[in-house]
Write a protein that holds these residues in place. Structure first.
Motif, PDB file in Angstrom:
ATOM      1  N   UNK A 268       0.827  -1.210   0.000  1.00 47.46           N
ATOM      2  CA  UNK A 268       0.000   0.000   0.000  1.00 47.46           C
ATOM      3  C   UNK A 268       0.863   1.263   0.000  1.00 47.46           C
ATOM      4  N   UNK A 269       2.122   1.127   0.393  1.00 49.10           N
ATOM      5  CA  UNK A 269       3.014   2.283   0.534  1.00 49.10           C
ATOM      6  C   UNK A 269       4.159   2.246  -0.470  1.00 49.10           C
ATOM      7  N   UNK A 270       4.015   1.414  -1.501  1.00 52.83           N
ATOM      8  CA  UNK A 270       5.036   1.285  -2.532  1.00 52.83           C
ATOM      9  C   UNK A 270       4.385   1.474  -3.896  1.00 52.83           C
ATOM     10  N   UNK A 271       5.216   1.601  -4.947  1.00 50.25           N
ATOM     11  CA  UNK A 271       4.660   1.770  -6.295  1.00 50.25           C
ATOM     12  C   UNK A 271       5.502   1.037  -7.332  1.00 50.25           C
ATOM     13  N   UNK A 272       5.020   1.007  -8.549  1.00 53.66           N
ATOM     14  CA  UNK A 272       5.616   0.180  -9.604  1.00 53.66           C
ATOM     15  C   UNK A 272       6.967   0.689 -10.095  1.00 53.66           C
ATOM     16  N   UNK A 273       7.369   1.875  -9.688  1.00 53.26           N
ATOM     17  CA  UNK A 273       8.681   2.392 -10.113  1.00 53.26           C
ATOM     18  C   UNK A 273       9.795   2.001  -9.144  1.00 53.26           C
ATOM     19  N   UNK A 274       9.452   1.299  -8.084  1.00 53.62           N
ATOM     20  CA  UNK A 274      10.419   1.057  -7.008  1.00 53.62           C
ATOM     21  C   UNK A 274      11.226  -0.220  -7.192  1.00 53.62           C
TER      22      UNK A 274
ATOM     23  N   UNK B  55       4.174  -5.992  -8.565  1.00 58.11           N
ATOM     24  CA  UNK B  55       3.786  -4.616  -8.250  1.00 58.11           C
ATOM     25  C   UNK B  55       4.975  -3.665  -8.193  1.00 58.11           C
ATOM     26  N   UNK B  56       6.179  -4.172  -8.499  1.00 62.76           N
ATOM     27  CA  UNK B  56       7.390  -3.381  -8.367  1.00 62.76           C
ATOM     28  C   UNK B  56       8.248  -3.461  -9.620  1.00 62.76           C
ATOM     29  N   UNK B  57       9.134  -2.493  -9.788  1.00 64.65           N
ATOM     30  CA  UNK B  57      10.087  -2.542 -10.896  1.00 64.65           C
ATOM     31  C   UNK B  57      11.054  -3.702 -10.694  1.00 64.65           C
TER      32      UNK B  57
ATOM     33  N   UNK C 116      18.397   1.165  -2.759  1.00 68.97           N
ATOM     34  CA  UNK C 116      17.001   0.735  -2.879  1.00 68.97           C
ATOM     35  C   UNK C 116      16.027   1.871  -2.591  1.00 68.97           C
ATOM     36  N   UNK C 117      14.887   1.783  -3.272  1.00 71.07           N
ATOM     37  CA  UNK C 117      13.786   2.725  -3.039  1.00 71.07           C
ATOM     38  C   UNK C 117      12.938   2.309  -1.841  1.00 71.07           C
ATOM     39  N   UNK C 118      12.949   1.016  -1.545  1.00 75.65           N
ATOM     40  CA  UNK C 118      12.134   0.515  -0.441  1.00 75.65           C
ATOM     41  C   UNK C 118      12.785  -0.726   0.157  1.00 75.65           C
TER      42      UNK C 118
END
Length: 401
Positions: free
Chosen positions: A234-240, A259-261, A302-304
């Motif tokens: 819920x707190x991440x996005x597809x560019x990460x 759901x992630x890069x 890392x982004x996340x």
């Protein structure tokens, strides 16, 4: 005068699909056996029922009851995904005003004095549920349920979303005071450090069962481990580009990868990493053998980062410093850890410490901005307005300066 039974709920398989820790050994015998013996000893006038899912019929739990050979002990199987319906069926011979004392099979050191105090509150006040505070150490806990209230609850829970409350009916009672009455035990028991250490020593071999195993046999309505990844997404996005550290068999990496890069996993155990590599066919995943306190990744890689049920196992400051180092400024860090109001000597012998909510916020706040707190009550249940629970999930951001 109301009647009561003691119900010990157990299963050979966890909600996540792996081996349930109630089958781990306490001084040579399964923890659930210890729990049943404690119930028989401290409730000498009550019928004790071992209640298990249907998939356990004909398995190890049959032998548990057979070997104990107690006249007051019986076993019931049914309803794989609904402990509520199991409880209702084993109380069919009871009246609406009767009560049950419910104990989890792993809680071999549950506090029978506290259980009896809660039972007396229920009998005196005629309430639907009596329980301990959400952040009270789970290994000492139990609940009291009114039989009529359990039957009523079954008629209320009609949607698929309600499945989580069939796993943990106590949470519905607490969250819906307009429908049900709940009391908390206010005069809380205290335990000496010596007693806590003794319980910890007895639990030493239980946790030889792997720390985390999530697989295709999981039942999502009760699987807290899998739910952690749902919350993180819920707190991440597809560019990460994200890293799951302490990834075990890689279930979370596989779950997050669509759901992630990029979705990477790391674990200290080489066998777990090898297993994860062999059982992953997504092309945006990678796995590494890493120690969370001294990772080999470059700064701001890392982004996340996610890391669930890890912080309590490791030197906490070393862990948090490393996660901060490999995260980009503004990056997201989602962690989970048990919440325990007296966790300085945790019963779980693999844990160095278990944190109160405030202690955890103070610790993590030294490295990150905490932007969201989920207090998991039980299973996958939480209250947006109440951060207290048996488990804490924190969503954090690395400061940009």
């Amino acid at each position: 005068m109301s009647n009561y039974k003691v119900i010990v709920q157990a299963s050979s398989r966890s909600w996540a699909g792996g081996v349930d820790i109630c089958m781990g050994k306490v001084e040579g015998e399964p923890a659930v056996v210890r729990t049943i013996k404690r119930a028989l000893e401290h409730f000498p006038n009550a019928e004790v029922v071992l209640v298990a899912p249907e998939f356990d019929r004909g398995g190890e739990l049959d032998d548990v009851v057979k070997n104990l050979d107690a006249n007051r002990l019986s076993i019931y199987y049914g309803h794989d995904a609904s402990p509520l319906n199991r409880m209702i069926e084993v109380t069919e011979d009871m009246d609406e005003q009767d009560y049950i004392v419910r104990v989890d099979g792993i809680h071999f050191c549950f506090d029978p004095e506290a259980s009896n105090k809660m039972l007396n509150i229920a009998l005196d006040k005629g309430v639907d549920c009596v329980k301990l505070p959400d952040d009270f150490p789970v290994h000492f806990s139990s609940e009291i349920f009114n039989v009529g209230a359990l039957r009523k609850l079954d008629t209320v829970l009609t949607s698929e979303e309600d499945g989580k409350f069939k796993v943990h009916p106590k949470c519905y009672f607490v969250l819906h005071p307009e429908q049900f009455t709940t009391e908390f035990l206010r005069e809380l028991p205290t335990y000496s450090d010596e007693y806590l250490k003794a319980c910890r020593q007895q639990a030493e071999f239980i946790y030889e069962i792997p720390r985390q195993e999530v697989n295709s046999k999981r039942i999502a309505s009760g699987d807290r481990l899998g739910f952690h990844y749902e919350l993180a997404l819920r707190h991440m996005n597809t560019s990460m580009k994200a890293l799951d550290i302490a990834c075990a068999d890689g279930y979370g990496v596989r779950m997050m990868s669509p759901h992630l890069k990029e979705s990477h996993g790391a674990d200290l155990d080489p066998e777990s990493v090898e297993f994860a590599k062999k059982h992953c066919d997504q092309n945006n995943t990678e796995y590494f053998v890493q120690d969370i306190t001294k990772m080999s990744f470059d700064d701001e890689s890392y982004d996340a980062v996610t890391s669930f049920e890890t912080l309590e196992h490791v030197p906490d400051h070393e862990c948090l410093k490393e996660v901060k180092r490999i995260l980009k400024p503004g990056g997201v860090f989602v962690l989970s850890t048990p919440q325990n109001s007296i966790g300085h000597i945790p019963v779980n012998s693999c844990h160095l410490i278990e944190y109160t909510l405030q202690d955890l916020l103070d610790l993590v706040g030294q490295y990150f901005m905490v932007v969201k707190v989920y207090g998991i009550k039980a299973g996958i249940i939480y209250d947006e307005n109440d951060p207290y629970g048996t488990n804490t999930v924190l969503v954090c951001i690395k400061p940009r300066n």
